[in-house]
Design a protein around this motif. Structure first.
Motif, PDB file in Angstrom:
ATOM      1  N   GLY A   1       0.778  -1.236   0.000  1.00  0.00           N
ATOM      2  CA  GLY A   1       0.000   0.000   0.000  1.00  0.00           C
ATOM      3  C   GLY A   1       0.811   1.289   0.000  1.00  0.00           C
ATOM      4  O   GLY A   1       0.238   2.366  -0.089  1.00  0.00           O
ATOM      5  N   PHE A   2       2.144   1.197   0.087  1.00  0.00           N
ATOM      6  CA  PHE A   2       2.962   2.403   0.206  1.00  0.00           C
ATOM      7  C   PHE A   2       4.137   2.384  -0.761  1.00  0.00           C
ATOM      8  O   PHE A   2       4.674   1.330  -1.102  1.00  0.00           O
ATOM      9  CB  PHE A   2       3.481   2.566   1.646  1.00  0.00           C
ATOM     10  N   ASP A   3       4.532   3.585  -1.163  1.00  0.00           N
ATOM     11  CA  ASP A   3       5.712   3.763  -2.013  1.00  0.00           C
ATOM     12  C   ASP A   3       6.981   3.803  -1.178  1.00  0.00           C
ATOM     13  O   ASP A   3       8.066   3.495  -1.684  1.00  0.00           O
ATOM     14  CB  ASP A   3       5.606   5.078  -2.802  1.00  0.00           C
ATOM     15  N   ALA A   4       6.852   4.214   0.080  1.00  0.00           N
ATOM     16  CA  ALA A   4       8.025   4.336   0.955  1.00  0.00           C
ATOM     17  C   ALA A   4       7.617   4.187   2.413  1.00  0.00           C
ATOM     18  O   ALA A   4       6.477   4.472   2.791  1.00  0.00           O
ATOM     19  CB  ALA A   4       8.709   5.688   0.747  1.00  0.00           C
ATOM     20  N   VAL A   5       8.578   3.731   3.205  1.00  0.00           N
ATOM     21  CA  VAL A   5       8.449   3.662   4.661  1.00  0.00           C
ATOM     22  C   VAL A   5       9.609   4.460   5.241  1.00  0.00           C
ATOM     23  O   VAL A   5      10.759   4.293   4.819  1.00  0.00           O
ATOM     24  CB  VAL A   5       8.513   2.207   5.164  1.00  0.00           C
ATOM     25  N   LEU A   6       9.290   5.329   6.188  1.00  0.00           N
ATOM     26  CA  LEU A   6      10.292   6.092   6.932  1.00  0.00           C
ATOM     27  C   LEU A   6      10.282   5.579   8.366  1.00  0.00           C
ATOM     28  O   LEU A   6       9.213   5.439   8.971  1.00  0.00           O
ATOM     29  CB  LEU A   6       9.951   7.585   6.921  1.00  0.00           C
ATOM     30  N   SER A   7      11.453   5.281   8.895  1.00  0.00           N
ATOM     31  CA  SER A   7      11.554   4.911  10.307  1.00  0.00           C
ATOM     32  C   SER A   7      12.856   5.460  10.858  1.00  0.00           C
ATOM     33  O   SER A   7      13.930   5.169  10.346  1.00  0.00           O
ATOM     34  CB  SER A   7      11.503   3.401  10.497  1.00  0.00           C
ATOM     35  N   GLN A   8      12.729   6.265  11.894  1.00  0.00           N
ATOM     36  CA  GLN A   8      13.898   6.861  12.527  1.00  0.00           C
ATOM     37  C   GLN A   8      13.885   6.514  14.007  1.00  0.00           C
ATOM     38  O   GLN A   8      12.992   6.915  14.744  1.00  0.00           O
ATOM     39  CB  GLN A   8      13.889   8.372  12.305  1.00  0.00           C
ATOM     40  N   CYS A   9      14.869   5.715  14.407  1.00  0.00           N
ATOM     41  CA  CYS A   9      15.033   5.337  15.820  1.00  0.00           C
ATOM     42  C   CYS A   9      13.811   4.606  16.371  1.00  0.00           C
ATOM     43  O   CYS A   9      13.406   4.843  17.509  1.00  0.00           O
ATOM     44  CB  CYS A   9      15.343   6.572  16.666  1.00  0.00           C
ATOM     45  N   ALA A  10      13.207   3.731  15.563  1.00  0.00           N
ATOM     46  CA  ALA A  10      12.009   3.033  16.032  1.00  0.00           C
ATOM     47  C   ALA A  10      12.106   1.515  15.922  1.00  0.00           C
ATOM     48  O   ALA A  10      11.595   0.808  16.784  1.00  0.00           O
ATOM     49  CB  ALA A  10      10.778   3.522  15.267  1.00  0.00           C
ATOM     50  N   PHE A  11      12.719   0.983  14.885  1.00  0.00           N
ATOM     51  CA  PHE A  11      12.732  -0.469  14.695  1.00  0.00           C
ATOM     52  C   PHE A  11      13.465  -1.171  15.835  1.00  0.00           C
ATOM     53  O   PHE A  11      13.015  -2.203  16.313  1.00  0.00           O
ATOM     54  CB  PHE A  11      13.355  -0.842  13.357  1.00  0.00           C
ATOM     55  N   PHE A  12      14.583  -0.617  16.291  1.00  0.00           N
ATOM     56  CA  PHE A  12      15.319  -1.251  17.378  1.00  0.00           C
ATOM     57  C   PHE A  12      14.488  -1.312  18.655  1.00  0.00           C
ATOM     58  O   PHE A  12      14.426  -2.347  19.319  1.00  0.00           O
ATOM     59  CB  PHE A  12      16.652  -0.542  17.652  1.00  0.00           C
ATOM     60  N   ILE A  13      13.833  -0.202  19.003  1.00  0.00           N
ATOM     61  CA  ILE A  13      13.083  -0.198  20.261  1.00  0.00           C
ATOM     62  C   ILE A  13      11.803  -1.018  20.186  1.00  0.00           C
ATOM     63  O   ILE A  13      11.176  -1.263  21.204  1.00  0.00           O
ATOM     64  CB  ILE A  13      12.799   1.230  20.781  1.00  0.00           C
ATOM     65  N   SER A  14      11.434  -1.488  18.982  1.00  0.00           N
ATOM     66  CA  SER A  14      10.276  -2.390  18.868  1.00  0.00           C
ATOM     67  C   SER A  14      10.572  -3.722  19.557  1.00  0.00           C
ATOM     68  O   SER A  14       9.648  -4.454  19.895  1.00  0.00           O
ATOM     69  CB  SER A  14       9.928  -2.646  17.400  1.00  0.00           C
ATOM     70  N   GLY A  15      11.863  -4.038  19.739  1.00  0.00           N
ATOM     71  CA  GLY A  15      12.248  -5.316  20.333  1.00  0.00           C
ATOM     72  C   GLY A  15      12.399  -6.412  19.304  1.00  0.00           C
ATOM     73  O   GLY A  15      12.816  -7.521  19.632  1.00  0.00           O
ATOM     74  N   ASP A  16      12.038  -6.131  18.049  1.00  0.00           N
ATOM     75  CA  ASP A  16      12.129  -7.136  16.985  1.00  0.00           C
ATOM     76  C   ASP A  16      12.480  -6.437  15.674  1.00  0.00           C
ATOM     77  O   ASP A  16      11.638  -6.270  14.799  1.00  0.00           O
ATOM     78  CB  ASP A  16      10.811  -7.894  16.861  1.00  0.00           C
TER      79      ASP A  16
END
Length: 170
Positions: free
Chosen positions: A73-88
């Protein structure tokens, strides 16, 4: 600790490196107060965000490991300092892959305790740009510690690096 290392200039650079076209549909995964969403919209991008604790306009409640978004559904995903703190971190990368259209871009800056490129490859991404910005992270984090604004999270032992990654779904 508010925001992320490098602030708006860092986000702008990520968008330029990814060469996102005007009107691209972008999801900010871990959008927090929505600064990224507002910035993306100011650049003419069709942006929205998700966060476990949404605190701003354009940010909906959502778990970045199980987003309320359709496949491709998206052309792009932005993630800043979030994937690590998800725990996975690998799970967050797989979820980003699921919601991106074929050829979609991943714009990510985050902490890694292992080399990021193998994780990207395993989640179905080709690395277009990988840049170690650990010095920037150290400065940012030490400033947060000094201000007593650092997150209270358990960090694994070992070498911590901060990477800016632009990936492409293959």
């Amino acid at each position: 600790m508010k925001g992320h290392p490098g602030g708006e200039a860092h986000t702008r650079r990520m968008i330029e490196l990814a060469a996102l076209p005007g009107g691209a549909r972008v999801l900010d995964m871990g959008a927090g107060a929505g600064e990224g969403v507002r910035f993306l919209r100011s650049l003419g991008l069709d942006a929205r965000g998700i966060d476990l604790e949404p605190r701003g306009e354009g940010v909906e409640r959502g778990d970045l490991l199980h987003t309320p978004c359709p496949d491709a559904g998206f052309d792009a995903v932005l993630s800043q300092c979030a994937f690590f703190i998800s725990g996975d971190q690998p799970g967050a990368l797989w979820e980003a892959n699921r919601i991106l259209r074929p050829g979609g871009k991943l714009l990510m800056s985050d902490v890694f305790f292992e080399a990021p490129e193998p994780l990207l490859y395993q989640a179905g991404f080709e690395s277009l740009h990988a840049e170690n910005l650990t010095a920037l992270w150290r400065e940012y984090y030490l400033d947060a510690l000094w201000r007593d604004d650092a997150p209270g999270c358990e960090l694994p032992r070992g070498k911590c690096e901060y990477w800016l990654i632009i990936g492409k779904k293959v």
